[in-house]
Motif scaffolding. Sequence first.
Motif, PDB file in Angstrom:
ATOM      1  N   HIS A  45      -1.052  -5.075   6.403  1.00  0.00           N
ATOM      2  CA  HIS A  45      -0.466  -6.048   5.490  1.00  0.00           C
ATOM      3  C   HIS A  45      -0.074  -5.383   4.177  1.00  0.00           C
ATOM      4  CE1 HIS A  45      -1.918  -9.177   8.179  1.00  0.00           C
ATOM      5  NE2 HIS A  45      -3.084  -8.551   8.198  1.00  0.00           N
ATOM      6  N   THR A  46       0.907  -5.963   3.508  1.00  0.00           N
ATOM      7  CA  THR A  46       1.337  -5.469   2.204  1.00  0.00           C
ATOM      8  C   THR A  46       1.005  -6.522   1.159  1.00  0.00           C
ATOM      9  OG1 THR A  46       3.132  -4.249   3.241  1.00  0.00           O
ATOM     10  CG2 THR A  46       3.306  -4.629   0.883  1.00  0.00           C
TER      11      THR A  46
ATOM     12  N   PHE B 274      -4.662  -2.482   4.207  1.00  0.00           N
ATOM     13  CA  PHE B 274      -3.646  -3.086   3.355  1.00  0.00           C
ATOM     14  C   PHE B 274      -2.896  -2.007   2.584  1.00  0.00           C
ATOM     15  CE2 PHE B 274      -7.070  -6.143   3.799  1.00  0.00           C
ATOM     16  CZ  PHE B 274      -6.394  -7.312   4.144  1.00  0.00           C
ATOM     17  N   ILE B 275      -1.597  -2.213   2.393  1.00  0.00           N
ATOM     18  CA  ILE B 275      -0.794  -1.384   1.504  1.00  0.00           C
ATOM     19  C   ILE B 275      -0.655  -2.179   0.207  1.00  0.00           C
ATOM     20  CG2 ILE B 275       1.499  -0.401   1.061  1.00  0.00           C
ATOM     21  CD1 ILE B 275      -0.034   1.128   3.166  1.00  0.00           C
TER      22      ILE B 275
ATOM     23  N   THR C 114       1.158  -2.715  -3.389  1.00  0.00           N
ATOM     24  CA  THR C 114       2.424  -2.393  -4.038  1.00  0.00           C
ATOM     25  C   THR C 114       2.401  -2.808  -5.503  1.00  0.00           C
ATOM     26  OG1 THR C 114       3.427  -4.524  -3.470  1.00  0.00           O
ATOM     27  CG2 THR C 114       3.705  -2.735  -1.885  1.00  0.00           C
TER      28      THR C 114
ATOM     29  N   PRO D 245       5.214   0.822  -2.761  1.00  0.00           N
ATOM     30  CA  PRO D 245       3.862   1.136  -2.266  1.00  0.00           C
ATOM     31  C   PRO D 245       3.188   2.186  -3.155  1.00  0.00           C
ATOM     32  CG  PRO D 245       5.481   1.290  -0.499  1.00  0.00           C
ATOM     33  CD  PRO D 245       6.245   1.139  -1.766  1.00  0.00           C
TER      34      PRO D 245
ATOM     35  N   ARG E 209      -3.327   2.546  -0.476  1.00  0.00           N
ATOM     36  CA  ARG E 209      -3.747   1.944   0.788  1.00  0.00           C
ATOM     37  C   ARG E 209      -5.219   1.588   0.665  1.00  0.00           C
ATOM     38  NH1 ARG E 209      -4.875   4.604   6.432  1.00  0.00           N
ATOM     39  NH2 ARG E 209      -5.557   6.220   5.018  1.00  0.00           N
TER      40      ARG E 209
END
Length: 80
Positions: free
Chosen positions: A2-3, A26-27, A29, A34, A37
């Motif tokens: 997920h981001t 998860f990434i 941002t 990005p 992580r």
Amino acid sequence: MHTLGASEVKNRLAALLDEVEGGAEFIITRHGKPIARLAPLEAGFSRAKARLAAEGLRATSRGQTLGGLWLKELIVDGRR
């Protein structure tokens, strides 16, 4: 994977850590770019550990016999 935006991570950190503990990644941002992580410290699956375990099983089974029994007979017996 997920981001999530950095501000969302800041607001939901405790819940996200619970998910990461369960194996989620998860990434993170910032302004759509990005930057990091968030992942478990140790991955749930390690190819190296699996390979070592398989090698250990093979080494342990070398020279082992079924004492005159046939594997097929044991399988048929187990299905009854």
